[in-house]
Design a protein around this motif. Structure first.
Motif, PDB file in Angstrom:
ATOM      1  N   LYS A  55      14.426  15.825  63.386  1.00 55.68           N
ATOM      2  CA  LYS A  55      15.620  16.022  62.559  1.00 55.68           C
ATOM      3  C   LYS A  55      16.756  16.680  63.342  1.00 55.68           C
ATOM      4  CE  LYS A  55      13.395  20.155  60.673  1.00 55.68           C
ATOM      5  NZ  LYS A  55      12.747  20.728  59.467  1.00 55.68           N
ATOM      6  N   HIS A  56      16.409  17.453  64.361  1.00 54.55           N
ATOM      7  CA  HIS A  56      17.449  18.120  65.154  1.00 54.55           C
ATOM      8  C   HIS A  56      18.167  17.116  66.057  1.00 54.55           C
ATOM      9  CE1 HIS A  56      14.058  21.010  64.440  1.00 54.55           C
ATOM     10  NE2 HIS A  56      15.045  21.588  63.779  1.00 54.55           N
ATOM     11  N   ILE A  65      17.937   4.939  74.808  1.00 48.93           N
ATOM     12  CA  ILE A  65      18.086   6.314  74.330  1.00 48.93           C
ATOM     13  C   ILE A  65      16.784   7.092  74.502  1.00 48.93           C
ATOM     14  CG2 ILE A  65      18.739   7.766  72.372  1.00 48.93           C
ATOM     15  CD1 ILE A  65      20.091   5.313  71.129  1.00 48.93           C
ATOM     16  N   GLN A  66      16.896   8.309  75.014  1.00 48.38           N
ATOM     17  CA  GLN A  66      15.742   9.202  75.143  1.00 48.38           C
ATOM     18  C   GLN A  66      16.071  10.528  74.454  1.00 48.38           C
ATOM     19  OE1 GLN A  66      15.075  10.934  78.999  1.00 48.38           O
ATOM     20  NE2 GLN A  66      12.877  11.221  78.650  1.00 48.38           N
ATOM     21  N   PHE A  67      15.249  10.911  73.472  1.00 50.16           N
ATOM     22  CA  PHE A  67      15.464  12.148  72.722  1.00 50.16           C
ATOM     23  C   PHE A  67      14.572  13.266  73.266  1.00 50.16           C
ATOM     24  CE2 PHE A  67      16.313   8.686  69.666  1.00 50.16           C
ATOM     25  CZ  PHE A  67      17.614   9.009  69.293  1.00 50.16           C
ATOM     26  N   ILE A  68      15.171  14.425  73.484  1.00 53.03           N
ATOM     27  CA  ILE A  68      14.419  15.599  73.938  1.00 53.03           C
ATOM     28  C   ILE A  68      14.867  16.799  73.105  1.00 53.03           C
ATOM     29  CG2 ILE A  68      13.872  17.113  75.885  1.00 53.03           C
ATOM     30  CD1 ILE A  68      14.806  14.807  77.736  1.00 53.03           C
ATOM     31  N   CYS A  69      13.911  17.487  72.477  1.00 52.11           N
ATOM     32  CA  CYS A  69      14.247  18.657  71.660  1.00 52.11           C
ATOM     33  C   CYS A  69      13.224  19.756  71.912  1.00 52.11           C
ATOM     34  CB  CYS A  69      14.267  18.284  70.176  1.00 52.11           C
ATOM     35  SG  CYS A  69      14.740  19.658  69.083  1.00 52.11           S
ATOM     36  N   GLU A  95      15.009  28.372  63.908  1.00 46.30           N
ATOM     37  CA  GLU A  95      15.623  29.056  65.047  1.00 46.30           C
ATOM     38  C   GLU A  95      16.608  28.069  65.666  1.00 46.30           C
ATOM     39  OE1 GLU A  95      12.877  28.743  68.785  1.00 46.30           O
ATOM     40  OE2 GLU A  95      11.599  29.281  67.065  1.00 46.30           O
ATOM     41  N   VAL A  96      17.256  28.449  66.747  1.00 46.34           N
ATOM     42  CA  VAL A  96      18.195  27.525  67.386  1.00 46.34           C
ATOM     43  C   VAL A  96      17.430  26.642  68.371  1.00 46.34           C
ATOM     44  CG1 VAL A  96      20.218  27.295  68.869  1.00 46.34           C
ATOM     45  CG2 VAL A  96      20.147  29.083  67.137  1.00 46.34           C
ATOM     46  N   TYR A  97      17.545  25.328  68.178  1.00 50.32           N
ATOM     47  CA  TYR A  97      16.846  24.386  69.049  1.00 50.32           C
ATOM     48  C   TYR A  97      17.834  23.692  69.984  1.00 50.32           C
ATOM     49  CZ  TYR A  97      12.977  25.119  65.845  1.00 50.32           C
ATOM     50  OH  TYR A  97      11.978  25.695  65.100  1.00 50.32           O
ATOM     51  N   GLU A  98      17.377  23.478  71.196  1.00 52.57           N
ATOM     52  CA  GLU A  98      18.194  22.796  72.195  1.00 52.57           C
ATOM     53  C   GLU A  98      17.841  21.314  72.200  1.00 52.57           C
ATOM     54  OE1 GLU A  98      17.894  24.592  76.024  1.00 52.57           O
ATOM     55  OE2 GLU A  98      18.254  26.619  75.271  1.00 52.57           O
ATOM     56  N   VAL A  99      18.866  20.496  72.102  1.00 51.47           N
ATOM     57  CA  VAL A  99      18.673  19.045  72.065  1.00 51.47           C
ATOM     58  C   VAL A  99      19.390  18.408  73.252  1.00 51.47           C
ATOM     59  CG1 VAL A  99      19.136  16.918  70.776  1.00 51.47           C
ATOM     60  CG2 VAL A  99      18.493  19.011  69.549  1.00 51.47           C
TER      61      VAL A  99
END
Length: 268
Positions: free
Chosen positions: A173-174, A159-163, A99-103
């Motif tokens: 991976k997104h 850096i902080q990753f949020i998905c 589906e479409v994921y928001e990053v």
């Protein structure tokens, strides 16, 4: 090539199918939210410019990212980053998967002391800044801006990753696709790196030293046909004076008149 899971059995979905699916989703979202800005790689390479490649190399030198980055590269090459925006301190993306994921990737601003050091390293080297359009920088400037701890590029601790996906990993991976998408975007808009780190690139120009020397470099570059609109590149007005401006105009390639226009002029 990818596998999507249905019950306990993997279902193969081709790259073409995934790309088609991503394009349809992008059109649907754009109809509601307005135009999207997809991250597009150029052929087999995600980035080809100095800035784009330097961004990617910075990511790839950190061991904690090495197992997740390959999937992100594949996503970008397959056109699955359907929207990518870079703003001060953040990267925002929409990535098509099952589906479409928001990053959202938060990047800490560049420290004041670190920025001062970079400005000092670039001081008096205006040729390197004019060359920013094509990524042509002296070795000293390259070393300064790409330094692992003192350069422009962020370290993992910044850096902080949020998905929105269910993956528990810090770098999914997104998110990996989104950061690689930035590398592709920097090919065309290198100034976004400065925006992301919260610094003003015109300060580097202000600290570039002798204005006359800067103008001479600009003239040489224009004469060689290497540069276009310098003011547009840096977002400032270059005060060259009447004589220098006339010289610049003289050096610019002349537009050829169309044959039809010449005939019309003769008849008149």
């Amino acid at each position: 090539m990818s596998w999507e899971y249905f019950d306990e059995y993997p279902r193969y979905e081709s790259v073409a199918k995934r790309r088609e699916k991503a394009e349809k989703l992008a059109k649907k979202i754009a109809a509601k939210q307005g135009p999207l800005q997809p991250a597009v790689s150029k052929g087999q390479k995600i980035a080809t410019s100095f800035w784009g490649q330097a961004w990617n190399r910075n990511l790839e030198r950190y061991a904690e990212y090495e197992h997740r980055l390959p999937r992100g590269r594949t996503y970008v090459k397959n056109g699955l980053v359907i929207d990518l925006k870079v703003e001060r301190g953040a990267i925002l993306a929409l990535v098509s998967g099952s589906e479409v994921y928001e990053v959202r990737i938060n990047i800490k601003p560049l420290g004041v002391g670190r920025w001062k050091s970079l400005k000092k390293a670039c001081s008096g080297q205006i040729a390197s800044l004019v060359g920013l359009l094509q990524g042509k920088l002296p070795t000293s400037v390259m070393e300064a801006v790409t330094d692992e701890h003192e350069g422009l590029f962020p370290e993992p601790r910044e850096i902080q990753f949020i998905c929105s996906c269910p993956d528990y990993a810090d770098l999914c991976k997104h998110s990996a696709a989104a950061v690689y998408g930035v590398g592709a975007r920097l090919d065309d808009q290198p100034e976004l790196l400065f925006l992301l780190r919260g610094v003003d690139h015109t300060e580097l120009i202000a600290n570039a030293g002798d204005t006359v020397a800067a103008q001479a470099v600009a003239l040489d570059a224009i004469a060689d046909g290497e540069l276009g609109d310098l003011s547009g590149l840096f977002g400032i007005e270059l005060d060259m004076g009447e004589e220098l401006a006339a010289a610049v105009e003289e050096l610019k390639p002349k537009k050829k008149k169309r044959a039809g226009a010449k005939k019309a002029a003769k008849k008149a």
